[in-house]
Motif scaffolding. Structure first.
Motif, PDB file in Angstrom:
ATOM      1  N   SER A  90       3.736   2.615  -5.199  1.00 34.88           N
ATOM      2  CA  SER A  90       2.822   3.046  -6.250  1.00 34.88           C
ATOM      3  C   SER A  90       2.224   1.815  -6.924  1.00 34.88           C
ATOM      4  O   SER A  90       2.751   0.702  -6.827  1.00 34.88           O
ATOM      5  N   ARG A 123       0.286   6.612  -8.429  1.00 39.47           N
ATOM      6  CA  ARG A 123      -0.238   6.900  -7.087  1.00 39.47           C
ATOM      7  C   ARG A 123       0.032   5.714  -6.154  1.00 39.47           C
ATOM      8  O   ARG A 123       0.126   4.571  -6.608  1.00 39.47           O
ATOM      9  N   PHE A 145      -4.089   5.299 -12.220  1.00 42.34           N
ATOM     10  CA  PHE A 145      -3.505   5.477 -10.892  1.00 42.34           C
ATOM     11  C   PHE A 145      -2.056   4.999 -10.829  1.00 42.34           C
ATOM     12  O   PHE A 145      -1.526   4.784  -9.742  1.00 42.34           O
ATOM     13  N   ARG A 197       0.800  -1.220   0.000  1.00 43.12           N
ATOM     14  CA  ARG A 197       0.000   0.000   0.000  1.00 43.12           C
ATOM     15  C   ARG A 197       0.834   1.273   0.000  1.00 43.12           C
ATOM     16  O   ARG A 197       0.354   2.321  -0.398  1.00 43.12           O
ATOM     17  N   ASN A 198       2.081   1.185   0.454  1.00 43.50           N
ATOM     18  CA  ASN A 198       2.922   2.387   0.430  1.00 43.50           C
ATOM     19  C   ASN A 198       3.654   2.553  -0.901  1.00 43.50           C
ATOM     20  O   ASN A 198       4.282   3.570  -1.146  1.00 43.50           O
ATOM     21  N   SER A 246      -9.747   2.339  -3.953  1.00 42.12           N
ATOM     22  CA  SER A 246     -10.925   1.814  -3.254  1.00 42.12           C
ATOM     23  C   SER A 246     -10.852   0.292  -3.237  1.00 42.12           C
ATOM     24  O   SER A 246     -10.004  -0.306  -3.897  1.00 42.12           O
ATOM     25  N   GLY A 254      -2.337   2.532  -1.659  1.00 34.84           N
ATOM     26  CA  GLY A 254      -3.179   2.795  -0.507  1.00 34.84           C
ATOM     27  C   GLY A 254      -4.358   3.704  -0.785  1.00 34.84           C
ATOM     28  O   GLY A 254      -5.325   3.699  -0.029  1.00 34.84           O
ATOM     29  N   VAL A 255      -4.322   4.488  -1.861  1.00 35.21           N
ATOM     30  CA  VAL A 255      -5.435   5.403  -2.129  1.00 35.21           C
ATOM     31  C   VAL A 255      -6.563   4.729  -2.907  1.00 35.21           C
ATOM     32  O   VAL A 255      -7.629   5.307  -3.070  1.00 35.21           O
TER      33      VAL A 255
END
Ligand SMILES: Nc1ncnc2c1ncn2[C@@H]1O[C@H](COP(=O)(O)OP(=O)(O)O)[C@@H](O)[C@H]1O
Ligand SMILES: [Mg+2]
Lengths: 237, 304
Positions: free
Chosen positions: A98, A134, A131, A95-96, A140, A137-138
């Motif tokens: 990309s 990104r 994404f 999650r940390n 859904s 973790g962001v």
């Protein structure tokens, strides 16, 4: 293709989570693995993928054979290389890192043809391209499910095992997850095992159904013989 | 000007602490284990460097060799001590690292004795003066070397395949296993890198302050400061190292003399001992009261 016979699994040397399970997956099929919470579905998938030793679990007896090769005692890394990908419950990813790094990490041990596979994954899941830079973790829940399936594809599996992919997703998301599974099966000829608690939608695409309850295999039947009522009575038995 | 001089010395020493702290955080990130033996690795790296020069090797070659030996020793520790403890609770593993520290101290005591040893010069002797601030080549070189290595290490961690696997292992062990990463090998790599960083750091510290068993305390002194850095943040570890260096320099140069002067005027106490080892813990308690997750740490701390 996959042949599990007489498999018993224990946790912490005492807790018997599976007893004498026979489980067979033919090449090119979609197999549903059903059972209530705690039945042993995850345990069976983890046993096949070699993950048990990392959770104080062990195969007490029986064996799992993939394309004639014994899987017992192999490290998960070796098992992924032989062509089995497990999408664990809880949408396990980094999650940390990309989204792009997640996909890259998944193909790191399987680098041959990784570029092409990445393109394939991004066409299946355009959201991952959007994404890409990104942190994972962001995303859904539904997007995370896409990511972890995408990561599994980067391993270039011939057998894809999904552990409760629909858990916690909206009905619309569940629908699209199963559409993806069907497309993977049709386009790529992928063999798929899906563990779920109850999913009518899964019955439409499955070729074969196994039902587990309290660590025992209680039914092996074609999907048209299974309905919600029968399932409930099996779960309660 | 005096304070500025202290700060410069503090930053130079602190950058070496940063190297050592990086190792602690690296291991903690991928295995959840706090390696209390890190100071022991630093001390051992310095002693081995010293040992190799005393059999006639040029100091720089001795240093490079010692770092290589430390890398091997780090890997061996992980394989022989840590791997068999795979199923033990993390607390037990941390106790084992304390055992390693004690063992290293005993070995060094046996071979080199308890006295302070003059460490061979790693860098040319001399100094420059810059607008009233005095800097020896030793300090400048230690600072530059540490700064370059810290930056290089962070780049390695973020931009290379091994760095990526390290970050995966740190992020989620289960997911790392599922994509085919050998998690225990990644932990071995972390121990190797950590011991090498400590070995270099230890030799640099010895070249600045001389060498004795006391060098092994650095891990324990650094620990609270790393907790302040957030424990899981590598840049946090670098900042923590710098803060520790400055803190000690100021404690030594300003605080301790001031307190001792005060005590002498009003009491019979003449010395407050090694106050610089206490200050980090005092700071730790203060900051953790306000920010339990440390300064660079994130709120949720994950234990796999
Ligand atoms: N790591 C573990 N340690 C001990 N017991 C476990 C562990 N994982 C699962 N179990 C036990 O094994 C049984 C089967 O669990 P699981 O395979 O997770 O079932 P399912 O996936 O069907 O919900 C349960 O009784 C569960 O409590
Ligand atoms: Mg489960």
């Amino acid at each position: 293709m996959l042949d599990v016979s007489g498999l018993s699994v224990r946790y912490d040397s005492v807790i018997a989570a599976l007893e004498g399970i026979d489980f067979e997956v033919g090449e090119g099929r979609i197999v549903a693995l059903l059972g209530p919470n705690g039945a042993g579905k995850s345990t069976l998938l983890k046993a096949i993928a070699g993950m048990l030793p990392f959770e104080q679990g062990e195969i007490a007896s029986g064996k799992a054979v993939f394309d004639g090769v014994l899987l017992n005692g192999k490290h998960p890394a070796a098992i992924t290389r032989s062509g089995i990908a497990l999408v664990q419950d809880g949408r396990q990813c980094f999650r940390n890192l990309s989204v792009g790094e997640n996909l890259k990490a998944a193909s790191f041990r399987h680098s041959k043809g990784a570029e092409d596979r990445l393109q394939l994954v991004l066409t299946y899941f355009p959201i991952l391209e959007e994404f890409y830079a990104r942190p994972a973790g962001v995303l859904s829940g539904g997007q995370l499910q896409m990511l972890v399936i995408g990561m599994a594809l980067m391993i270039q599996p011939r057998l894809l095992m999904l552990d409760e992919p629909s858990l916690g997703l909206s009905p619309v998301m569940v629908q699209s997850v199963f559409e993806i599974v069907e497309r993977l099966h049709q386009d790529l000829g992928m063999t798929v095992v899906v563990a779920e608690q109850t999913v009518p939608r899964l019955m439409e695409i499955a070729d074969d159904v196994y039902v587990l309850s309290r660590g025992h295999s209680v039914l092996h039947a074609p999907p048209d013989e299974i309905d919600e009522d029968r399932l409930q009575s099996l779960y309660l038995s | 000007m005096f304070v500025l001089q202290l700060a410069v010395a503090g930053i130079a020493i602190g950058s070496v602490y940063a190297l050592i702290a990086l190792g602690i955080v690296l291991i903690y990130k991928c295995s959840g284990v706090v390696n209390f033996a890190q100071g022991g690795y630093a001390m051992l790296g310095a002693f081995i460097t010293y040992g190799l020069t005393s059999v006639g090797l040029p100091s720089v070659i001795a240093l490079v060799l010692a770092i290589a030996v430390m890398g091997g020793l780090g890997a061996l520790t992980q394989i022989l001590v840590l791997r068999p403890m795979l199923k033990a609770p993390v607390v037990a593993v941390m106790m084992a690292t304390l055992g390693i520290l004690i063992t290293f101290r005993a070995v060094c005591l046996l071979i080199w004795g308890p006295d302070q040893i003059g460490f061979p010069a790693l860098f040319p002797i001399g100094a420059i003066e810059l607008s009233g601030i005095f800097m020896t080549y030793n300090y400048i070189a230690a600072f530059l070397l540490s700064a370059i290595l810290c930056a290089g290490f962070l780049a390695f961690y973020h931009y290379t395949p091994i760095g990526l696997m390290q970050r995966c292992t740190a992020d989620n062990t289960r997911a790392a296993l599922a994509v085919g990463i050998h998690v225990s090998n990644q932990v071995t790599i972390a121990w190797t890198a950590s011991a090498m960083l400590a070995g270099l750091g230890g030799a640099l510290l010895a070249s600045l302050n001389g060498l004795s068993l006391g060098l092994s305390n650095i891990g324990l002194v650094a620990f609270p400061v790393i907790v302040l850095g957030g424990m899981t943040s590598l840049p946090g570890a670098v900042v923590a190292g710098l803060v520790l260096g400055i803190l000690q320099a100021v404690t030594d140069g300003v605080l301790t003399p001031a307190i001792e002067r005060f005590l002498r005027e009003h009491t019979d106490i003449y010395s407050v001992g090694t106050l610089q080892q206490v200050i980090p813990y005092a700071l730790l308690v203060l900051v953790l009261l306000v920010r339990p997750q440390g300064i660079f740490g994130t709120k949720e701390s994950e234990r796999v």
